[in-house]
Enzyme design. Structure first.
Site, PDB file in Angstrom:
ATOM      1  N   SER A  22       0.842  -1.222   0.000  1.00 44.34           N
ATOM      2  CA  SER A  22       0.000   0.000   0.000  1.00 44.34           C
ATOM      3  C   SER A  22       0.862   1.252   0.000  1.00 44.34           C
ATOM      4  CB  SER A  22      -0.881   0.034   1.253  1.00 44.34           C
ATOM      5  OG  SER A  22      -1.843  -0.962   1.184  1.00 44.34           O
ATOM      6  N   GLY A  94      -6.074  -3.548  -7.564  1.00 44.06           N
ATOM      7  CA  GLY A  94      -7.210  -2.677  -7.267  1.00 44.06           C
ATOM      8  C   GLY A  94      -6.731  -1.318  -6.785  1.00 44.06           C
ATOM      9  N   ASP A 314      -7.168  -7.492   4.971  1.00 47.02           N
ATOM     10  CA  ASP A 314      -6.337  -8.392   4.156  1.00 47.02           C
ATOM     11  C   ASP A 314      -5.835  -9.592   4.961  1.00 47.02           C
ATOM     12  OD1 ASP A 314      -6.683  -6.764   1.979  1.00 47.02           O
ATOM     13  OD2 ASP A 314      -4.818  -5.658   2.276  1.00 47.02           O
ATOM     14  N   ARG A 345     -13.179 -13.946  -1.330  1.00 47.47           N
ATOM     15  CA  ARG A 345     -12.315 -14.616  -0.342  1.00 47.47           C
ATOM     16  C   ARG A 345     -13.104 -15.433   0.679  1.00 47.47           C
ATOM     17  NH1 ARG A 345      -7.571  -9.991   0.221  1.00 47.47           N
ATOM     18  NH2 ARG A 345      -6.461 -10.682  -1.648  1.00 47.47           N
TER      19      ARG A 345
HETATM   20  C1  S3P Z   1      -5.687  -1.106   0.133  1.00 50.06           C
HETATM   21  C2  S3P Z   1      -6.877  -1.064   0.784  1.00 50.06           C
HETATM   22  C3  S3P Z   1      -7.688  -2.261   1.046  1.00 50.06           C
HETATM   23  C4  S3P Z   1      -6.887  -3.536   0.894  1.00 50.06           C
HETATM   24  C5  S3P Z   1      -6.020  -3.542  -0.311  1.00 50.06           C
HETATM   25  C6  S3P Z   1      -5.067  -2.365  -0.301  1.00 50.06           C
HETATM   26  C7  S3P Z   1      -4.979   0.162  -0.087  1.00 50.06           C
HETATM   27  O1  S3P Z   1      -8.771  -2.273   0.150  1.00 50.06           O
HETATM   28  O2  S3P Z   1      -7.745  -4.653   0.860  1.00 50.06           O
HETATM   29  O3  S3P Z   1      -5.246  -4.740  -0.343  1.00 50.06           O
HETATM   30  O4  S3P Z   1      -3.762   0.141  -0.358  1.00 50.06           O
HETATM   31  O5  S3P Z   1      -5.628   1.207   0.012  1.00 50.06           O
HETATM   32  P1  S3P Z   1     -10.129  -1.479   0.521  1.00 50.06           P
HETATM   33  O6  S3P Z   1      -9.714  -0.210   1.090  1.00 50.06           O
HETATM   34  O7  S3P Z   1     -10.889  -1.288  -0.756  1.00 50.06           O
HETATM   35  O8  S3P Z   1     -10.835  -2.384   1.481  1.00 50.06           O
END
Ligand code: S3P
Length: 429
Positions: A22, A94, A314, A345
């Site tokens: 992140s 994502g 996560d 998941r």
């Molecule tokens: C992340 C936020 C999370 C997490 C993803 C990384 C990020 O998703 O599951 O692996 O870096 O902002 P969400 O905020 O959509 O839950």
């Protein structure tokens, strides 16, 4: 490719974890928007943050990788991005797609964002709606899914946005678009999710009545992003659970990110009586870090409820594995969001637990797991569903069986943890 997992009798050693995914994404994106050079060290080698680097290059940003996981970004300021001549391929990530969409929508460049099969099946409605209110023109496949074509006409409209989902990706997307507006965009957060965006950008936060109001506008100076990225707590979680459930284990994990909006799993494992110690706590740039050691533990059952889900989102798959080795019933609820990750998941976990012969029930928003301290999973061919966290959770589970198991498409661990299989070998030898 199927990866074989041997039963492990001992797990001992020190593991240099991969860098936080992140923070790596954000460091590169914010460095691109900063006016000047940033030198990021310990940048993640994993596939997802490299999707972000590739997209930023297509947006005209010069990025060098001189080696040793250092990334040098020549930021051009928030108005320096160029309209790309090719698609921005976000791969499996994502975070790349959702955060970059905010930047693209705000900056006014026109771009088409694509993703792999898994990412193209994840809803983008949550970001399309607020970005459209802010003035972006977004075309998406079946209105909700990538590829996304993003354009904007006219100035960024400021938005007052109470978060409808506790999602750091959504929060960050809206704040990043807000950085391009003359007037502040305000995001209202009631359930805390990871706050790396706010910290690394130094955004203004007002706390009131159990909620936070985070604002962003053109007035915010985008700081240089020269720091060492902490090691990834989400990667640490696999070894924290592996160490706790194995009989002969002691694993040390140096310089792990300990941002309190990320370490829900540490608190949950402590509630479960896991033998965890944290030493050398210090700061690395805007983020706290420390060394974590885990030893074999006698775990108690636990409940994970909606309020803490964003802080361990996560880590829930691997926490579900820990629950199997407790004497009693554990529950996970309010975690419907897990159905919208790299794979569903909750479904993937249910299939894994079924294959291992576990006693459990699946609900729309979680799982109930009946554990036994002496639980021995059945060896099996566990499906990863091409999801890195499912593959690593299955590997930890399989290491507790009496005979070898296989993890289908185990190479997907490279999405966040390229050295995972080597580290498992190191610990068991
Ligand atoms: C992340 C936020 C999370 C997490 C993803 C990384 C990020 O998703 O599951 O692996 O870096 O902002 P969400 O905020 O959509 O839950």
């Amino acid at each position: 490719m199927n990866y074989e997992v041997q039963p492990a009798t001992t797990l001992q050693g020190k593991i240099d974890l991969p860098a936080d995914k992140s923070i790596s994404h954000r460091s590169a994106m914010f460095a691109a928007l900063h006016n000047g050079r940033s030198a990021i060290t310990n940048f993640s080698e994993a596939a997802d943050p490299h999707s972000t680097l590739d997209c930023l290059r297509r947006l005209g940003i010069t990025i060098e990788e001189p080696g040793d996981n250092t990334v040098i970004v020549e930021g051009k300021g928030r108005d320096g991005l160029q309209t790309p001549s090719k698609d921005l391929d976000c791969g499996n990530s994502g975070t790349t797609m959702r955060l970059l969409s905010g930047i693209i929508a705000g900056s006014g460049v026109s771009a088409r964002l694509t993703g792999d099969e898994s990412l193209s099946a994840r809803t983008m409605k949550r970001i399309i709606d607020p970005l459209t209110e802010m003035g972006a023109i977004i075309e998406a496949r079946e209105a909700d899914y990538a590829p996304l074509n993003i354009n904007r006409e006219g100035p960024v409209k400021p938005l007052y946005f109470p978060l409808p989902i506790a999602s750091a990706q959504l929060k960050s997307c809206v704040l990043l678009a807000g950085l391009f507006g003359e007037d502040p965009t305000e995001v209202i957060e009631t359930l805390p999710s990871r706050d790396h965006t706010e910290r690394l950008l130094g955004l203004s936060i007002e706390e009131m009545d159990n909620k936070k109001v985070i604002s962003a506008s053109r007035e915010d100076v985008i700081p240089e992003q020269s720091y060492r990225v902490p090691n990834d707590f989400s990667a640490a979680a696999f070894w924290l659970v592996a160490g706790a459930i194995h009989q002969d284990a002691e694993i040390t994990l140096p310089a792990v990110g300990l941002n309190p909006t990320r370490t829900g799993a540490l608190e949950i494992l402590k509630q479960m009586d896991a033998d965890i110690t944290v030493a050398n706590q210090q700061r690395e740039g805007a983020e706290p870090i420390g060394d974590i050691t885990i030893r074999s533990s006698s775990l108690k059952p636990v409940e994970i409820t909606e309020e803490v889900v964003p802080n361990c989102i996560d880590e829930i798959p691997i926490l579900a594995i820990a629950m199997l080795f407790t004497d009693g019933v554990s529950r996970i609820s309010g975690a419907e969001e897990l159905r919208h990750k790299e794979t569903d998941r909750l479904h993937a976990l249910a299939e894994m637990l079924e294959a291992a012969g576990a006693d459990f029930e699946e609900f729309n928003d979680g799982l109930e797991i009946k554990g036994h301290t002496g639980f021995t999973p059945k060896p099996a061919v566990f499906d990863s569903y091409h999801d890195h966290r499912i593959a690593m959770s299955a590997a930890v589970l399989a290491s507790m069986a009496d005979d070898p198991s296989e993890i289908r498409d185990g190479e997907c661990t490279a999405i966040s943890y390229p050295g995972f299989w080597d580290d498992l070998q190191v610990l068991t030898n």
